[in-house]
Design a protein around this motif. Structure first.
Motif, PDB file in Angstrom:
ATOM      1  N   ALA A  75      11.952  40.623 -75.992  1.00 43.37           N
ATOM      2  CA  ALA A  75      11.914  41.699 -75.054  1.00 43.37           C
ATOM      3  C   ALA A  75      10.905  41.413 -73.906  1.00 43.37           C
ATOM      4  O   ALA A  75      11.168  41.479 -72.828  1.00 43.37           O
ATOM      5  CB  ALA A  75      11.608  43.164 -75.859  1.00 43.37           C
ATOM      6  N   MET A  76       9.664  40.949 -74.483  1.00 42.88           N
ATOM      7  CA  MET A  76       8.998  40.666 -73.244  1.00 42.88           C
ATOM      8  C   MET A  76       9.410  39.529 -72.308  1.00 42.88           C
ATOM      9  O   MET A  76       9.291  39.523 -71.203  1.00 42.88           O
ATOM     10  CB  MET A  76       7.612  39.908 -73.957  1.00 42.88           C
ATOM     11  N   THR A  77      10.101  38.347 -72.959  1.00 42.95           N
ATOM     12  CA  THR A  77      10.638  37.283 -72.009  1.00 42.95           C
ATOM     13  C   THR A  77      11.564  37.926 -71.019  1.00 42.95           C
ATOM     14  O   THR A  77      11.712  37.668 -69.907  1.00 42.95           O
ATOM     15  CB  THR A  77      11.343  36.030 -72.884  1.00 42.95           C
ATOM     16  N   GLU A  78      12.464  38.711 -71.609  1.00 38.54           N
ATOM     17  CA  GLU A  78      13.668  39.488 -70.653  1.00 38.54           C
ATOM     18  C   GLU A  78      13.060  40.227 -69.677  1.00 38.54           C
ATOM     19  O   GLU A  78      13.433  40.338 -68.666  1.00 38.54           O
ATOM     20  CB  GLU A  78      14.445  40.167 -71.707  1.00 38.54           C
ATOM     21  N   VAL A  79      12.015  40.953 -70.089  1.00 39.41           N
ATOM     22  CA  VAL A  79      11.389  42.244 -69.257  1.00 39.41           C
ATOM     23  C   VAL A  79      10.562  41.725 -68.258  1.00 39.41           C
ATOM     24  O   VAL A  79      10.608  42.146 -67.011  1.00 39.41           O
ATOM     25  CB  VAL A  79      10.790  43.327 -70.126  1.00 39.41           C
ATOM     26  N   VAL A  80       9.725  40.469 -68.496  1.00 39.26           N
ATOM     27  CA  VAL A  80       9.168  40.015 -67.351  1.00 39.26           C
ATOM     28  C   VAL A  80       9.949  39.044 -66.531  1.00 39.26           C
ATOM     29  O   VAL A  80       9.942  39.109 -65.259  1.00 39.26           O
ATOM     30  CB  VAL A  80       8.330  38.813 -67.957  1.00 39.26           C
ATOM     31  N   GLN A  81      11.168  38.765 -66.737  1.00 40.55           N
ATOM     32  CA  GLN A  81      12.042  37.963 -65.922  1.00 40.55           C
ATOM     33  C   GLN A  81      12.708  38.873 -65.234  1.00 40.55           C
ATOM     34  O   GLN A  81      13.036  38.698 -63.982  1.00 40.55           O
ATOM     35  CB  GLN A  81      13.073  37.234 -66.801  1.00 40.55           C
ATOM     36  N   ALA A 131      15.339  29.220 -68.177  1.00 36.73           N
ATOM     37  CA  ALA A 131      15.687  28.580 -69.354  1.00 36.73           C
ATOM     38  C   ALA A 131      14.169  28.481 -70.277  1.00 36.73           C
ATOM     39  O   ALA A 131      13.225  27.908 -69.509  1.00 36.73           O
ATOM     40  CB  ALA A 131      16.220  27.476 -69.249  1.00 36.73           C
ATOM     41  N   PRO A 132      14.184  28.899 -71.734  1.00 40.51           N
ATOM     42  CA  PRO A 132      12.960  28.256 -72.288  1.00 40.51           C
ATOM     43  C   PRO A 132      12.784  26.678 -72.398  1.00 40.51           C
ATOM     44  O   PRO A 132      13.656  26.103 -71.933  1.00 40.51           O
ATOM     45  CB  PRO A 132      13.412  28.758 -73.613  1.00 40.51           C
ATOM     46  N   PRO A 133      11.511  26.502 -72.654  1.00 42.04           N
ATOM     47  CA  PRO A 133      11.198  25.014 -72.820  1.00 42.04           C
ATOM     48  C   PRO A 133      12.007  24.232 -73.613  1.00 42.04           C
ATOM     49  O   PRO A 133      12.719  24.735 -74.722  1.00 42.04           O
ATOM     50  CB  PRO A 133       9.653  25.122 -73.241  1.00 42.04           C
ATOM     51  N   ASN A 134      12.104  22.996 -73.413  1.00 39.58           N
ATOM     52  CA  ASN A 134      13.127  22.277 -73.961  1.00 39.58           C
ATOM     53  C   ASN A 134      14.564  22.563 -74.192  1.00 39.58           C
ATOM     54  O   ASN A 134      15.227  21.732 -74.975  1.00 39.58           O
ATOM     55  CB  ASN A 134      12.361  21.900 -75.546  1.00 39.58           C
ATOM     56  N   SER A 135      14.951  23.497 -73.410  1.00 43.63           N
ATOM     57  CA  SER A 135      16.433  23.624 -73.353  1.00 43.63           C
ATOM     58  C   SER A 135      17.059  22.625 -72.373  1.00 43.63           C
ATOM     59  O   SER A 135      16.796  21.937 -71.587  1.00 43.63           O
ATOM     60  CB  SER A 135      16.472  24.874 -72.789  1.00 43.63           C
ATOM     61  N   PRO A 136      18.357  22.420 -72.618  1.00 44.34           N
ATOM     62  CA  PRO A 136      19.228  21.278 -71.975  1.00 44.34           C
ATOM     63  C   PRO A 136      19.250  21.565 -70.130  1.00 44.34           C
ATOM     64  O   PRO A 136      19.181  20.847 -69.538  1.00 44.34           O
ATOM     65  CB  PRO A 136      20.674  21.761 -72.380  1.00 44.34           C
ATOM     66  N   GLU A 137      19.237  23.081 -69.890  1.00 43.37           N
ATOM     67  CA  GLU A 137      18.990  23.117 -68.366  1.00 43.37           C
ATOM     68  C   GLU A 137      17.675  22.479 -67.834  1.00 43.37           C
ATOM     69  O   GLU A 137      17.606  22.183 -66.620  1.00 43.37           O
ATOM     70  CB  GLU A 137      19.037  24.712 -68.197  1.00 43.37           C
ATOM     71  N   ARG A 138      16.739  22.330 -68.630  1.00 45.81           N
ATOM     72  CA  ARG A 138      15.353  21.848 -68.079  1.00 45.81           C
ATOM     73  C   ARG A 138      15.430  20.340 -68.188  1.00 45.81           C
ATOM     74  O   ARG A 138      14.518  19.706 -67.578  1.00 45.81           O
ATOM     75  CB  ARG A 138      14.403  22.338 -68.878  1.00 45.81           C
TER      76      ARG A 138
END
Length: 163
Positions: A75-81, A131-138
């Protein structure tokens, strides 16, 4: 006659530049004060970010303990984004009058025959990934950044948004 026209054009450009600088200073001041707030988990988590999307305040409701650590972390990740998206939208609205005035100014190619349109040569920086660290998008290959290297890096914040 051509000399008088050139002087008038130069005076108009200088006046427009002065107005732009005043506008930029006001926008920078107003932008520095922007914040955005978002909530999650039935308002158990409330966060506020500044104009750069940096977390500046976090509040947990008294019943935050009803959530697991994993639920809180997600939730913290989503709400900060979400708060960052909101403040980015506010910045965009704040910049709109400046972009509008800029679009009304003549381009170098309008004033000087055969001059290049420098604005179209500027690369546009891609938006930062959520995207989180180490995800394919990065992951990327160096070939995808050839244009940025060729033009010496990314645009300014103002230029990067006025396509």
């Amino acid at each position: 006659m051509a000399n008088e026209r050139l002087k008038a054009d130069a005076a108009m450009m200088l006046e427009a530049l002065h107005e732009q600088m005043l506008g930029i200073a006001k926008i920078q001041r107003d932008r520095s004060r922007l914040t955005a707030t978002a909530t999650a988990c039935d308002k158990r988590i409330t966060v506020t970010v500044n104009a750069d999307g940096i977390l500046i305040d976090t509040k947990f409701a008294d019943d935050i303990g009803d959530l697991t650590h994993t639920e809180i972390a997600e939730a913290m990740t989503e709400v900060v984004q979400e708060a960052a998206r909101r403040v980015t939208a506010q910045v965009g609205l704040l910049m709109e009058p400046l972009r509008e005035r800029k679009s009304q100014l003549p381009k170098l190619s309008d004033l000087i025959e055969d001059a290049p349109d420098l604005g179209s040569a500027m690369p546009v920086a891609p938006p930062a990934s959520f995207a989180p660290p180490n995800s394919p998008e990065r992951r990327y290959d160096d070939a995808s950044f050839d244009d940025a290297h060729r033009f010496g890096g990314r645009r300014s914040m103002v230029s990067g948004h006025d396509d």
